[in-house]
Scaffold this motif. Structure first.
Motif, PDB file in Angstrom:
ATOM      1  N   PHE A   1      24.041   8.721  -0.177  1.00  0.00           N
ATOM      2  CA  PHE A   1      23.730   7.872   0.967  1.00  0.00           C
ATOM      3  C   PHE A   1      22.232   7.688   1.181  1.00  0.00           C
ATOM      4  CE2 PHE A   1      28.012   9.450   2.411  1.00  0.00           C
ATOM      5  CZ  PHE A   1      28.648   8.208   2.394  1.00  0.00           C
ATOM      6  N   LEU A   2      21.388   8.446   0.474  1.00  0.00           N
ATOM      7  CA  LEU A   2      19.945   8.367   0.679  1.00  0.00           C
ATOM      8  C   LEU A   2      19.363   7.120   0.031  1.00  0.00           C
ATOM      9  CD1 LEU A   2      20.674  11.556   0.480  1.00  0.00           C
ATOM     10  CD2 LEU A   2      18.224  11.840   0.185  1.00  0.00           C
ATOM     11  N   PRO A   3      18.424   6.452   0.698  1.00  0.00           N
ATOM     12  CA  PRO A   3      17.663   5.390   0.029  1.00  0.00           C
ATOM     13  C   PRO A   3      16.553   6.007  -0.807  1.00  0.00           C
ATOM     14  CG  PRO A   3      16.894   5.605   2.267  1.00  0.00           C
ATOM     15  CD  PRO A   3      18.031   6.602   2.113  1.00  0.00           C
ATOM     16  N   SER A   4      15.992   5.231  -1.715  1.00  0.00           N
ATOM     17  CA  SER A   4      14.870   5.734  -2.498  1.00  0.00           C
ATOM     18  C   SER A   4      13.630   5.825  -1.622  1.00  0.00           C
ATOM     19  CB  SER A   4      14.589   4.816  -3.693  1.00  0.00           C
ATOM     20  OG  SER A   4      13.821   3.693  -3.289  1.00  0.00           O
ATOM     21  N   GLU A   5      12.677   6.583  -2.085  1.00  0.00           N
ATOM     22  CA  GLU A   5      11.433   6.744  -1.331  1.00  0.00           C
ATOM     23  C   GLU A   5      10.646   5.437  -1.267  1.00  0.00           C
ATOM     24  OE1 GLU A   5       9.048   9.314   1.001  1.00  0.00           O
ATOM     25  OE2 GLU A   5      11.133   9.265   0.356  1.00  0.00           O
ATOM     26  N   LEU A   6      10.869   4.542  -2.227  1.00  0.00           N
ATOM     27  CA  LEU A   6      10.207   3.234  -2.203  1.00  0.00           C
ATOM     28  C   LEU A   6      10.683   2.424  -1.002  1.00  0.00           C
ATOM     29  CD1 LEU A   6      10.553   2.391  -6.006  1.00  0.00           C
ATOM     30  CD2 LEU A   6       8.446   3.043  -4.811  1.00  0.00           C
ATOM     31  N   VAL A   7      11.970   2.494  -0.715  1.00  0.00           N
ATOM     32  CA  VAL A   7      12.531   1.802   0.450  1.00  0.00           C
ATOM     33  C   VAL A   7      11.963   2.381   1.738  1.00  0.00           C
ATOM     34  CG1 VAL A   7      14.677   1.419   1.749  1.00  0.00           C
ATOM     35  CG2 VAL A   7      14.647   1.097  -0.731  1.00  0.00           C
ATOM     36  N   ALA A   8      11.891   3.707   1.811  1.00  0.00           N
ATOM     37  CA  ALA A   8      11.355   4.360   3.006  1.00  0.00           C
ATOM     38  C   ALA A   8       9.883   4.012   3.214  1.00  0.00           C
ATOM     39  CB  ALA A   8      11.527   5.871   2.889  1.00  0.00           C
TER      40      ALA A   8
ATOM     41  N   HIS B   1       0.836  -1.210   0.000  1.00  0.00           N
ATOM     42  CA  HIS B   1       0.000   0.000   0.000  1.00  0.00           C
ATOM     43  C   HIS B   1       0.869   1.258   0.000  1.00  0.00           C
ATOM     44  CE1 HIS B   1      -3.195   2.811   1.062  1.00  0.00           C
ATOM     45  NE2 HIS B   1      -2.441   3.232   2.068  1.00  0.00           N
ATOM     46  N   ASN B   2       1.876   1.286   0.890  1.00  0.00           N
ATOM     47  CA  ASN B   2       2.757   2.450   0.966  1.00  0.00           C
ATOM     48  C   ASN B   2       3.533   2.663  -0.329  1.00  0.00           C
ATOM     49  OD1 ASN B   2       1.882   2.771   3.564  1.00  0.00           O
ATOM     50  ND2 ASN B   2       3.868   2.435   4.531  1.00  0.00           N
ATOM     51  N   ILE B   3       4.002   1.570  -0.900  1.00  0.00           N
ATOM     52  CA  ILE B   3       4.744   1.681  -2.162  1.00  0.00           C
ATOM     53  C   ILE B   3       3.828   2.199  -3.267  1.00  0.00           C
ATOM     54  CG2 ILE B   3       5.887   0.337  -3.984  1.00  0.00           C
ATOM     55  CD1 ILE B   3       7.083  -1.388  -1.703  1.00  0.00           C
ATOM     56  N   GLY B   4       2.566   1.746  -3.267  1.00  0.00           N
ATOM     57  CA  GLY B   4       1.599   2.244  -4.245  1.00  0.00           C
ATOM     58  C   GLY B   4       1.376   3.740  -4.113  1.00  0.00           C
ATOM     59  N   LEU B   5       1.284   4.225  -2.885  1.00  0.00           N
ATOM     60  CA  LEU B   5       1.128   5.663  -2.660  1.00  0.00           C
ATOM     61  C   LEU B   5       2.332   6.428  -3.194  1.00  0.00           C
ATOM     62  CD1 LEU B   5      -0.304   5.799   0.996  1.00  0.00           C
ATOM     63  CD2 LEU B   5      -1.550   6.141  -1.147  1.00  0.00           C
ATOM     64  N   THR B   6       3.513   5.850  -3.001  1.00  0.00           N
ATOM     65  CA  THR B   6       4.734   6.500  -3.476  1.00  0.00           C
ATOM     66  C   THR B   6       4.761   6.562  -4.997  1.00  0.00           C
ATOM     67  OG1 THR B   6       5.924   5.716  -1.531  1.00  0.00           O
ATOM     68  CG2 THR B   6       7.249   6.433  -3.387  1.00  0.00           C
ATOM     69  N   LEU B   7       4.367   5.476  -5.636  1.00  0.00           N
ATOM     70  CA  LEU B   7       4.341   5.455  -7.100  1.00  0.00           C
ATOM     71  C   LEU B   7       3.363   6.499  -7.644  1.00  0.00           C
ATOM     72  CD1 LEU B   7       4.382   1.584  -7.713  1.00  0.00           C
ATOM     73  CD2 LEU B   7       6.269   3.196  -8.083  1.00  0.00           C
ATOM     74  N   LYS B   8       2.237   6.632  -6.975  1.00  0.00           N
ATOM     75  CA  LYS B   8       1.246   7.613  -7.421  1.00  0.00           C
ATOM     76  C   LYS B   8       1.720   9.047  -7.175  1.00  0.00           C
ATOM     77  CE  LYS B   8      -2.765   4.584  -6.712  1.00  0.00           C
ATOM     78  NZ  LYS B   8      -3.978   4.330  -5.888  1.00  0.00           N
ATOM     79  N   SER B   9       2.553   9.227  -6.160  1.00  0.00           N
ATOM     80  CA  SER B   9       3.005  10.580  -5.814  1.00  0.00           C
ATOM     81  C   SER B   9       3.953  11.158  -6.860  1.00  0.00           C
ATOM     82  CB  SER B   9       3.704  10.575  -4.458  1.00  0.00           C
ATOM     83  OG  SER B   9       5.017  10.022  -4.561  1.00  0.00           O
ATOM     84  N   GLY B  10       4.626  10.281  -7.586  1.00  0.00           N
ATOM     85  CA  GLY B  10       5.601  10.736  -8.568  1.00  0.00           C
ATOM     86  C   GLY B  10       6.955  11.080  -7.978  1.00  0.00           C
TER      87      GLY B  10
ATOM     88  N   LEU C   1       9.959   9.403  -6.371  1.00  0.00           N
ATOM     89  CA  LEU C   1      10.554   8.102  -6.090  1.00  0.00           C
ATOM     90  C   LEU C   1      11.952   8.211  -5.506  1.00  0.00           C
ATOM     91  CD1 LEU C   1       9.505   6.106  -9.287  1.00  0.00           C
ATOM     92  CD2 LEU C   1       8.206   6.552  -7.197  1.00  0.00           C
ATOM     93  N   SER C   2      12.620   9.338  -5.710  1.00  0.00           N
ATOM     94  CA  SER C   2      13.968   9.507  -5.180  1.00  0.00           C
ATOM     95  C   SER C   2      13.904   9.782  -3.680  1.00  0.00           C
ATOM     96  CB  SER C   2      14.683  10.653  -5.902  1.00  0.00           C
ATOM     97  OG  SER C   2      13.981  11.865  -5.728  1.00  0.00           O
ATOM     98  N   GLY C   3      15.059   9.897  -3.047  1.00  0.00           N
ATOM     99  CA  GLY C   3      15.115   9.986  -1.595  1.00  0.00           C
ATOM    100  C   GLY C   3      14.620  11.295  -1.009  1.00  0.00           C
ATOM    101  N   ASN C   4      14.469  11.259   0.329  1.00  0.00           N
ATOM    102  CA  ASN C   4      14.119  12.429   1.125  1.00  0.00           C
ATOM    103  C   ASN C   4      12.745  12.982   0.791  1.00  0.00           C
ATOM    104  OD1 ASN C   4      14.590  14.166   3.218  1.00  0.00           O
ATOM    105  ND2 ASN C   4      15.868  15.591   2.064  1.00  0.00           N
TER     106      ASN C   4
END
Length: 381
Positions: free
Chosen positions: A235-242, A18-27, A29-32
Protein backbone atom coordinates in the motif's frame (compact mmCIF):
# COMPACT_ATOMS: atom_id res chain seq x y z
CA UNK A 1 -10.35 30.76 -32.74
CA UNK A 2 -10.34 30.86 -28.95
CA UNK A 3 -8.02 28.58 -26.99
CA UNK A 4 -9.35 25.52 -25.21
CA UNK A 5 -10.30 25.69 -21.55
CA UNK A 6 -9.70 22.24 -20.03
CA UNK A 7 -11.71 20.86 -17.15
CA UNK A 8 -8.55 20.37 -15.07
CA UNK A 9 -4.89 21.27 -15.29
CA UNK A 10 -2.47 19.94 -12.66
CA UNK A 11 -0.67 22.76 -10.86
CA UNK A 12 3.05 22.53 -10.08
CA UNK A 13 4.51 24.70 -7.33
CA UNK A 14 8.05 24.61 -8.75
CA UNK A 15 9.44 22.64 -5.81
CA UNK A 16 8.43 19.17 -7.01
CA UNK A 17 11.41 18.67 -9.30
CA UNK A 18 13.80 19.81 -6.57
CA UNK A 19 12.34 17.33 -4.07
CA UNK A 20 12.46 14.49 -6.57
CA UNK A 21 16.11 15.36 -7.31
CA UNK A 22 16.94 15.13 -3.61
CA UNK A 23 15.25 11.74 -3.47
CA UNK A 24 17.20 10.45 -6.45
CA UNK A 25 20.45 11.59 -4.86
CA UNK A 26 19.52 9.97 -1.55
CA UNK A 27 19.39 6.51 -3.09
CA UNK A 28 16.15 5.71 -1.21
CA UNK A 29 13.39 5.44 -3.81
CA UNK A 30 11.07 2.90 -2.19
CA UNK A 31 8.38 3.87 0.30
CA UNK A 32 8.51 5.06 3.90
CA UNK A 33 11.55 7.29 3.54
CA UNK A 34 12.12 10.85 4.73
CA UNK A 35 9.53 12.52 2.49
CA UNK A 36 6.90 9.93 3.42
CA UNK A 37 7.56 10.75 7.07
CA UNK A 38 7.42 14.49 6.38
CA UNK A 39 4.04 14.17 4.66
CA UNK A 40 2.60 12.04 7.43
CA UNK A 41 3.97 14.38 10.09
CA UNK A 42 2.42 17.33 8.26
CA UNK A 43 -1.09 15.92 8.58
CA UNK A 44 -0.60 14.79 12.16
CA UNK A 45 0.65 18.22 13.27
CA UNK A 46 -1.39 20.52 11.00
CA UNK A 47 -4.76 18.87 11.66
CA UNK A 48 -4.05 16.99 14.90
CA UNK A 49 -5.06 13.75 13.18
CA UNK A 50 -4.29 10.43 14.76
CA UNK A 51 -1.75 8.21 13.04
CA UNK A 52 -1.41 8.96 9.31
CA UNK A 53 -0.14 6.56 6.65
CA UNK A 54 0.60 7.65 3.09
CA UNK A 55 -0.85 5.27 0.48
CA UNK A 56 -0.71 4.81 -3.28
CA UNK A 57 -4.33 5.99 -3.60
CA UNK A 58 -7.43 6.84 -1.61
CA UNK A 59 -8.75 3.46 -2.77
CA UNK A 60 -5.81 1.80 -0.99
CA UNK A 61 -6.56 3.75 2.16
CA UNK A 62 -10.16 2.55 2.08
CA UNK A 63 -9.02 -1.02 1.48
CA UNK A 64 -6.87 -0.86 4.61
CA UNK A 65 -9.89 0.55 6.46
CA UNK A 66 -12.05 -2.38 5.37
CA UNK A 67 -9.42 -4.85 6.64
CA UNK A 68 -9.02 -2.99 9.93
CA UNK A 69 -12.77 -3.09 10.56
CA UNK A 70 -12.69 -6.86 9.94
CA UNK A 71 -15.42 -6.60 7.32
CA UNK A 72 -16.59 -10.10 6.42
CA UNK A 73 -19.23 -11.90 4.38
CA UNK A 74 -22.65 -11.17 5.83
CA UNK A 75 -21.74 -7.74 7.18
CA UNK A 76 -23.65 -4.74 5.85
CA UNK A 77 -22.00 -1.41 5.09
CA UNK A 78 -24.02 1.75 4.39
CA UNK A 79 -22.58 3.80 1.52
CA UNK A 80 -23.97 6.73 -0.50
CA UNK A 81 -24.97 5.78 -4.02
CA UNK A 82 -23.76 9.06 -5.49
CA UNK A 83 -20.02 8.48 -5.22
CA UNK A 84 -17.10 6.87 -7.02
CA UNK A 85 -16.82 3.08 -7.05
CA UNK A 86 -13.80 3.23 -4.74
CA UNK A 87 -16.09 4.11 -1.83
CA UNK A 88 -17.88 0.76 -2.13
CA UNK A 89 -15.35 -1.62 -3.69
CA UNK A 90 -13.01 -2.10 -0.69
CA UNK A 91 -15.90 -3.30 1.48
CA UNK A 92 -17.40 -5.42 -1.28
CA UNK A 93 -14.01 -7.10 -1.74
CA UNK A 94 -14.13 -8.20 1.92
CA UNK A 95 -17.54 -9.81 1.36
CA UNK A 96 -19.86 -7.10 2.68
CA UNK A 97 -23.35 -6.38 1.44
CA UNK A 98 -23.44 -2.76 0.30
CA UNK A 99 -26.58 -0.87 1.33
CA UNK A 100 -26.87 2.32 -0.67
CA UNK A 101 -28.22 5.56 0.80
CA UNK A 102 -29.71 8.50 -1.08
CA UNK A 103 -28.26 12.00 -1.34
CA UNK A 104 -29.67 15.12 0.26
CA UNK A 105 -32.08 17.24 -1.75
CA UNK A 106 -29.92 20.35 -1.21
CA UNK A 107 -26.51 18.73 -1.64
CA UNK A 108 -25.07 15.59 -3.30
CA UNK A 109 -23.74 14.31 0.04
CA UNK A 110 -25.42 11.45 1.90
CA UNK A 111 -28.86 12.12 3.37
CA UNK A 112 -27.98 11.80 7.05
CA UNK A 113 -31.63 11.51 8.08
CA UNK A 114 -32.14 8.46 5.87
CA UNK A 115 -29.35 6.39 7.45
CA UNK A 116 -31.08 5.10 10.58
CA UNK A 117 -33.80 3.32 8.59
CA UNK A 118 -31.07 1.38 6.76
CA UNK A 119 -29.43 0.03 9.92
CA UNK A 120 -30.03 -3.65 10.70
CA UNK A 121 -28.42 -6.10 13.16
CA UNK A 122 -25.95 -6.91 10.35
CA UNK A 123 -24.80 -3.34 9.82
CA UNK A 124 -21.15 -2.91 10.71
CA UNK A 125 -20.09 0.45 9.27
CA UNK A 126 -21.25 3.71 7.75
CA UNK A 127 -19.06 5.22 5.03
CA UNK A 128 -19.72 8.91 4.40
CA UNK A 129 -18.41 10.96 1.49
CA UNK A 130 -17.74 14.65 2.01
CA UNK A 131 -18.81 15.57 -1.52
CA UNK A 132 -17.01 18.59 -3.01
CA UNK A 133 -15.18 18.96 0.30
CA UNK A 134 -18.41 19.97 2.07
CA UNK A 135 -18.98 18.17 5.37
CA UNK A 136 -21.78 15.75 6.07
CA UNK A 137 -23.54 16.46 9.36
CA UNK A 138 -21.15 14.39 11.44
CA UNK A 139 -22.98 14.92 14.73
CA UNK A 140 -25.95 12.97 13.37
CA UNK A 141 -23.73 10.24 11.94
CA UNK A 142 -21.52 9.81 15.00
CA UNK A 143 -24.56 9.72 17.30
CA UNK A 144 -26.04 6.90 15.21
CA UNK A 145 -22.72 5.07 15.23
CA UNK A 146 -22.41 5.35 18.99
CA UNK A 147 -26.01 4.29 19.59
CA UNK A 148 -25.86 1.25 17.32
CA UNK A 149 -22.22 0.29 17.88
CA UNK A 150 -21.06 1.00 14.31
CA UNK A 151 -17.78 2.11 12.76
CA UNK A 152 -17.59 5.33 10.74
CA UNK A 153 -15.23 5.79 7.79
CA UNK A 154 -14.88 9.24 6.24
CA UNK A 155 -14.20 9.19 2.51
CA UNK A 156 -12.56 12.60 2.49
CA UNK A 157 -11.06 12.18 -0.99
CA UNK A 158 -12.13 15.72 -1.94
CA UNK A 159 -11.99 17.26 1.52
CA UNK A 160 -8.45 18.35 2.34
CA UNK A 161 -8.39 21.46 4.53
CA UNK A 162 -12.16 21.35 5.05
CA UNK A 163 -13.90 21.47 8.42
CA UNK A 164 -17.06 20.54 10.30
CA UNK A 165 -17.80 22.81 13.28
CA UNK A 166 -14.08 23.54 13.55
CA UNK A 167 -13.02 19.91 13.28
CA UNK A 168 -10.98 18.85 10.21
CA UNK A 169 -12.73 16.38 7.94
CA UNK A 170 -11.09 12.97 8.01
CA UNK A 171 -10.45 13.36 11.72
CA UNK A 172 -13.96 12.79 13.09
CA UNK A 173 -14.83 9.19 12.21
CA UNK A 174 -12.85 6.18 13.37
CA UNK A 175 -10.94 6.18 10.07
CA UNK A 176 -10.51 8.67 7.23
CA UNK A 177 -9.17 8.54 3.68
CA UNK A 178 -7.84 11.29 1.40
CA UNK A 179 -6.93 11.42 -2.30
CA UNK A 180 -4.09 13.25 -4.02
CA UNK A 181 -5.15 12.32 -7.55
CA UNK A 182 -4.26 14.94 -10.14
CA UNK A 183 -7.84 16.30 -10.08
CA UNK A 184 -7.70 17.15 -6.36
CA UNK A 185 -6.63 20.39 -4.66
CA UNK A 186 -3.28 18.88 -3.59
CA UNK A 187 -1.81 16.31 -5.96
CA UNK A 188 0.97 13.84 -6.66
CA UNK A 189 -0.48 12.15 -9.75
CA UNK A 190 -1.88 9.22 -7.79
CA UNK A 191 -1.74 9.03 -4.01
CA UNK A 192 -3.75 8.84 -0.82
CA UNK A 193 -3.68 8.95 2.95
CA UNK A 194 -5.21 6.81 5.68
CA UNK A 195 -6.06 8.65 8.91
CA UNK A 196 -6.42 6.44 11.99
CA UNK A 197 -8.36 8.27 14.69
CA UNK A 198 -8.98 5.22 16.90
CA UNK A 199 -5.71 4.18 18.51
CA UNK A 200 -6.85 0.56 18.65
CA UNK A 201 -6.16 0.33 14.92
CA UNK A 202 -2.72 1.95 14.78
CA UNK A 203 -0.45 -1.04 15.31
CA UNK A 204 -2.32 -3.31 12.92
CA UNK A 205 -2.66 -0.57 10.30
CA UNK A 206 1.11 -0.28 10.04
CA UNK A 207 1.40 -4.04 9.56
CA UNK A 208 -1.27 -4.16 6.83
CA UNK A 209 0.38 -1.14 5.19
CA UNK A 210 3.74 -2.96 5.16
CA UNK A 211 2.47 -6.05 3.30
CA UNK A 212 1.45 -7.84 6.49
CA UNK A 213 4.88 -7.54 8.13
CA UNK A 214 6.09 -5.76 11.26
CA UNK A 215 8.79 -4.03 9.23
CA UNK A 216 8.00 -0.55 10.61
CA UNK A 217 8.43 -1.79 14.18
CA UNK A 218 11.75 -3.36 13.17
CA UNK A 219 13.12 -0.08 11.80
CA UNK A 220 12.10 1.68 15.01
CA UNK A 221 14.08 -0.93 16.94
CA UNK A 222 11.01 -2.40 18.64
CA UNK A 223 11.69 -5.94 17.38
CA UNK A 224 15.00 -7.63 16.45
CA UNK A 225 13.68 -9.00 13.14
CA UNK A 226 10.57 -8.66 11.06
CA UNK A 227 8.36 -11.21 9.35
CA UNK A 228 4.88 -12.03 8.12
CA UNK A 229 2.44 -11.49 10.98
CA UNK A 230 -0.91 -10.58 9.33
CA UNK A 231 -2.61 -10.05 6.00
CA UNK A 232 -1.63 -6.96 4.05
CA UNK A 233 -0.53 -5.64 0.70
CA UNK A 234 1.84 -3.17 -0.94
CA UNK A 235 0.00 0.00 0.00
CA UNK A 236 3.01 2.35 0.28
CA UNK A 237 3.74 4.88 -2.47
CA UNK A 238 7.30 5.34 -3.65
CA UNK A 239 9.43 8.02 -2.10
CA UNK A 240 9.33 9.90 -5.42
CA UNK A 241 5.57 10.31 -5.03
CA UNK A 242 5.96 11.49 -1.44
CA UNK A 243 8.62 14.01 -2.52
CA UNK A 244 6.22 15.45 -5.10
CA UNK A 245 3.38 15.58 -2.58
CA UNK A 246 5.45 17.37 0.06
CA UNK A 247 6.13 20.22 -2.35
CA UNK A 248 2.38 20.62 -2.73
CA UNK A 249 1.71 20.49 1.00
CA UNK A 250 4.22 23.26 1.61
CA UNK A 251 2.07 25.45 -0.65
CA UNK A 252 -1.35 24.36 0.60
CA UNK A 253 -2.51 27.77 1.86
CA UNK A 254 -1.33 29.44 -1.37
CA UNK A 255 -3.20 26.90 -3.51
CA UNK A 256 -6.35 27.07 -1.38
CA UNK A 257 -6.45 30.88 -1.52
CA UNK A 258 -6.31 30.85 -5.31
CA UNK A 259 -8.97 28.12 -5.66
CA UNK A 260 -11.26 30.03 -3.31
CA UNK A 261 -10.93 33.16 -5.45
CA UNK A 262 -11.99 31.16 -8.50
CA UNK A 263 -14.88 29.46 -6.68
CA UNK A 264 -16.21 32.77 -5.34
CA UNK A 265 -15.99 34.41 -8.77
CA UNK A 266 -18.07 31.60 -10.26
CA UNK A 267 -20.64 32.06 -7.53
CA UNK A 268 -20.84 35.83 -7.96
CA UNK A 269 -21.07 35.55 -11.75
CA UNK A 270 -23.82 32.94 -11.69
CA UNK A 271 -25.90 33.43 -8.53
CA UNK A 272 -28.47 35.87 -9.95
CA UNK A 273 -28.79 34.00 -13.23
CA UNK A 274 -29.13 30.68 -11.41
CA UNK A 275 -31.93 32.04 -9.26
CA UNK A 276 -33.79 33.37 -12.31
CA UNK A 277 -33.38 30.10 -14.20
CA UNK A 278 -34.06 27.81 -11.21
CA UNK A 279 -30.58 26.30 -11.40
CA UNK A 280 -29.04 24.95 -8.21
CA UNK A 281 -25.55 26.12 -7.20
CA UNK A 282 -23.33 24.52 -4.54
CA UNK A 283 -24.73 24.69 -1.03
CA UNK A 284 -22.47 24.98 2.01
CA UNK A 285 -24.28 24.48 5.36
CA UNK A 286 -23.43 26.75 8.29
CA UNK A 287 -21.60 23.93 10.06
CA UNK A 288 -19.25 23.36 7.10
CA UNK A 289 -16.42 25.22 5.41
CA UNK A 290 -15.76 25.35 1.69
CA UNK A 291 -12.37 24.10 0.47
CA UNK A 292 -13.20 25.09 -3.12
CA UNK A 293 -12.61 21.64 -4.52
CA UNK A 294 -15.24 21.99 -7.22
CA UNK A 295 -17.93 24.25 -8.61
CA UNK A 296 -21.01 22.66 -10.08
CA UNK A 297 -24.47 23.41 -11.43
CA UNK A 298 -27.53 21.22 -10.97
CA UNK A 299 -29.66 21.68 -14.07
CA UNK A 300 -33.28 20.68 -14.61
CA UNK A 301 -32.77 17.37 -16.38
CA UNK A 302 -30.45 15.23 -18.47
CA UNK A 303 -31.50 16.88 -21.72
CA UNK A 304 -30.66 20.39 -20.50
CA UNK A 305 -27.29 19.23 -19.17
CA UNK A 306 -26.39 17.39 -22.37
CA UNK A 307 -27.29 20.43 -24.45
CA UNK A 308 -25.18 22.70 -22.25
CA UNK A 309 -22.18 20.37 -22.37
CA UNK A 310 -22.42 20.44 -26.17
CA UNK A 311 -22.69 24.24 -26.29
CA UNK A 312 -19.64 24.58 -24.05
CA UNK A 313 -17.76 22.07 -26.18
CA UNK A 314 -18.47 24.14 -29.27
CA UNK A 315 -16.75 27.03 -27.49
CA UNK A 316 -13.77 24.79 -26.59
CA UNK A 317 -14.77 24.63 -22.92
CA UNK A 318 -14.58 21.23 -21.24
CA UNK A 319 -17.21 20.75 -18.52
CA UNK A 320 -18.10 17.28 -17.25
CA UNK A 321 -20.88 15.42 -15.52
CA UNK A 322 -19.89 13.50 -12.41
CA UNK A 323 -20.88 10.25 -10.69
CA UNK A 324 -23.41 7.75 -11.97
CA UNK A 325 -25.60 6.28 -9.21
CA UNK A 326 -23.90 3.08 -8.10
CA UNK A 327 -27.19 1.38 -7.22
CA UNK A 328 -28.21 1.70 -10.88
CA UNK A 329 -24.87 0.58 -12.33
CA UNK A 330 -24.77 -2.44 -14.63
CA UNK A 331 -22.67 -4.24 -12.01
CA UNK A 332 -24.89 -3.61 -9.00
CA UNK A 333 -28.41 -3.17 -10.37
CA UNK A 334 -29.36 -6.79 -9.75
CA UNK A 335 -27.93 -6.69 -6.22
CA UNK A 336 -29.78 -3.53 -5.12
CA UNK A 337 -32.86 -3.92 -2.94
CA UNK A 338 -34.98 -1.96 -5.45
CA UNK A 339 -35.41 1.11 -3.24
CA UNK A 340 -35.62 4.28 -5.29
CA UNK A 341 -32.92 6.87 -4.58
CA UNK A 342 -34.33 9.88 -6.42
CA UNK A 343 -31.84 12.52 -5.33
CA UNK A 344 -28.86 10.40 -6.33
CA UNK A 345 -30.45 9.81 -9.71
CA UNK A 346 -31.22 13.53 -10.09
CA UNK A 347 -27.56 14.44 -9.57
CA UNK A 348 -26.55 11.64 -11.96
CA UNK A 349 -28.67 13.24 -14.68
CA UNK A 350 -28.32 16.92 -13.88
CA UNK A 351 -25.05 17.83 -12.13
CA UNK A 352 -22.40 19.55 -14.22
CA UNK A 353 -18.87 20.35 -13.00
CA UNK A 354 -17.19 23.48 -14.35
CA UNK A 355 -13.47 23.94 -15.03
CA UNK A 356 -11.65 24.79 -11.80
CA UNK A 357 -7.87 24.76 -11.53
CA UNK A 358 -5.16 27.05 -10.15
CA UNK A 359 -4.20 28.67 -13.46
CA UNK A 360 -7.76 29.40 -14.64
CA UNK A 361 -7.70 33.11 -15.51
CA UNK A 362 -10.46 35.60 -14.76
CA UNK A 363 -10.88 36.16 -18.50
CA UNK A 364 -11.36 32.44 -19.15
CA UNK A 365 -13.67 32.11 -16.19
CA UNK A 366 -15.83 34.94 -17.50
CA UNK A 367 -15.90 33.16 -20.86
CA UNK A 368 -17.20 30.03 -19.15
CA UNK A 369 -19.97 31.83 -17.28
CA UNK A 370 -21.07 33.95 -20.25
CA UNK A 371 -21.24 30.86 -22.44
CA UNK A 372 -23.39 29.14 -19.81
CA UNK A 373 -25.79 32.08 -19.63
CA UNK A 374 -26.10 32.45 -23.39
CA UNK A 375 -26.44 28.72 -23.98
CA UNK A 376 -29.14 28.15 -21.35
CA UNK A 377 -31.17 31.08 -22.67
CA UNK A 378 -30.98 29.52 -26.13
CA UNK A 379 -32.03 26.14 -24.73
CA UNK A 380 -35.03 27.71 -23.00
CA UNK A 381 -36.08 29.66 -26.07
Amino acid sequence: MEHKIPFNKPFLTGKEEHNIGLTLKSGHLSGNGSFTQKCQNYFESQYRFGKCLLTSSCTDALEIAAILLDIQAGDEVIVPSYTFVSTANPFLLRGAKIVFADSRADHPGIDELSIEALITPKTKAIVVVHYAGVACDMDIIMELANRYGLWVVEDAAQAIDAYYKGKPLGGIGHLGAFSFHETKNIICGEGGLLVINDERFIKRAEIIWEKGTNRSAFFRGEVDKYGWVDIGSSFLPSELVAAFLHAQLENLSFIQKRRTEIWERYYENLKDFAMEQNIMLPYVPEYATNNSHMFYLVLKNLQERSALIQKLKEKDIHAVFHYLSLHNSSFFRGKHDQRELPNSDRYTDSLLRLPLFFELTEQDQNRVTETIKNSLLIVKN
